[in-house]
Design a protein around this motif. Sequence first.
Motif, mmCIF file in Angstrom:
data_model
loop_
_atom_site.group_PDB
_atom_site.id
_atom_site.type_symbol
_atom_site.label_atom_id
_atom_site.label_comp_id
_atom_site.label_asym_id
_atom_site.label_seq_id
_atom_site.Cartn_x
_atom_site.Cartn_y
_atom_site.Cartn_z
ATOM 1 N N VAL A 222 46.015 42.014 47.991
ATOM 2 C CA VAL A 222 47.086 42.513 48.286
ATOM 3 C C VAL A 222 47.432 42.864 46.587
ATOM 4 C CG1 VAL A 222 49.612 43.594 49.216
ATOM 5 C CG2 VAL A 222 47.284 42.594 50.456
ATOM 6 N N LEU A 223 47.904 41.674 45.907
ATOM 7 C CA LEU A 223 48.716 42.109 44.820
ATOM 8 C C LEU A 223 48.182 42.158 43.301
ATOM 9 C CD1 LEU A 223 51.071 38.395 45.192
ATOM 10 C CD2 LEU A 223 52.111 40.364 44.648
ATOM 11 N N GLU A 224 46.553 41.452 43.304
ATOM 12 C CA GLU A 224 45.808 42.476 42.955
ATOM 13 C C GLU A 224 44.766 43.865 42.733
ATOM 14 O OE1 GLU A 224 43.789 40.919 40.763
ATOM 15 O OE2 GLU A 224 43.510 38.411 41.232
ATOM 16 N N VAL A 225 45.229 44.707 44.023
ATOM 17 C CA VAL A 225 44.808 46.041 43.599
ATOM 18 C C VAL A 225 46.469 46.243 43.318
ATOM 19 C CG1 VAL A 225 43.102 45.614 45.402
ATOM 20 C CG2 VAL A 225 45.617 46.544 46.247
ATOM 21 N N VAL A 226 47.431 45.721 43.770
ATOM 22 C CA VAL A 226 48.931 46.654 43.378
ATOM 23 C C VAL A 226 49.307 46.556 42.163
ATOM 24 C CG1 VAL A 226 51.126 46.394 43.794
ATOM 25 C CG2 VAL A 226 49.756 46.292 45.774
ATOM 26 N N ASP A 227 49.043 45.246 41.265
ATOM 27 C CA ASP A 227 49.217 45.499 40.154
ATOM 28 C C ASP A 227 47.444 46.013 39.374
ATOM 29 O OD1 ASP A 227 49.968 43.662 37.867
ATOM 30 O OD2 ASP A 227 48.193 42.854 37.856
ATOM 31 N N SER A 228 47.118 46.192 39.622
ATOM 32 C CA SER A 228 45.650 47.039 38.745
ATOM 33 C C SER A 228 46.652 48.319 38.961
ATOM 34 C CB SER A 228 44.768 46.460 39.788
ATOM 35 O OG SER A 228 43.688 47.450 38.771
ATOM 36 N N ALA A 229 47.270 48.559 40.351
ATOM 37 C CA ALA A 229 47.592 50.050 40.118
ATOM 38 C C ALA A 229 48.476 50.821 39.576
ATOM 39 C CB ALA A 229 47.980 50.706 41.717
#
Length: 237
Positions: A187-194
């Motif tokens: 979750v943190l990976e995709v939110v950070d990338s967004a």
Amino acid sequence: MGESAVAAVAIYHAPAADRRGTPMVALDYDVQRGSRHTLLQNLAGRGWRDPSPVFDGVDDLTSAVLSLRSADGRTLLIEDDTDVLFDGVVVPPHGWLEHVRALGAVGVIAGAGITAAPDWQRQLPRLARESELLGSIATVTFTNASGREDFHAFAYEVVAALRPALPPEAVHDAGFALEDDRPHRAVLEVVDSAVRHRVAVPARIVDMLQRRATDRTSFGWRDARTLKRLLRKIRTH
């Protein structure tokens, strides 16, 4: 410190007979006598403090710098920003779990050889005064099997919703985290990338993320803080 043998004991400390007591976890490191000072120096460098105020009846030890997670109330995972301090089974005294649940936090003290002496719990105030102990506060997250499955489903939904808009490397890292049973990291990976790629996130996904970041059960305090910070920068559609 993570490589040193460490035992953990769940205890109550009550400085007066009319007090219910402060729930605590005592971490007892198995190190050579000459390494005790180094152990305490390492703890102090990570934000641990003199625990004497707790033994004097003041509950506010310091701000939280640790997290404690448990799926069954007996197997405890205690960690800080860089290290797992303890991961194993602890048998708490009667009422300890309920008290910790209500507080959402627990005091943690640490030293070397502190449980070896007879009647060792009564020696803790003296050890604190003699600078043989340091302490911290851990925020507590209790989960269960059904809650874990629910969080995995939530993580898959977040990744699926953002997958079309994210670069392949971000999707790959998130997918690997899911396969490696690390849904929080996914979750943190995709939110950070967004955030970094200025991707517009569906409003319903943002609502889900905000609820998970603040419900005190889905994330440990550190990941929840990171997610809240990212959400302040995110775009929605």
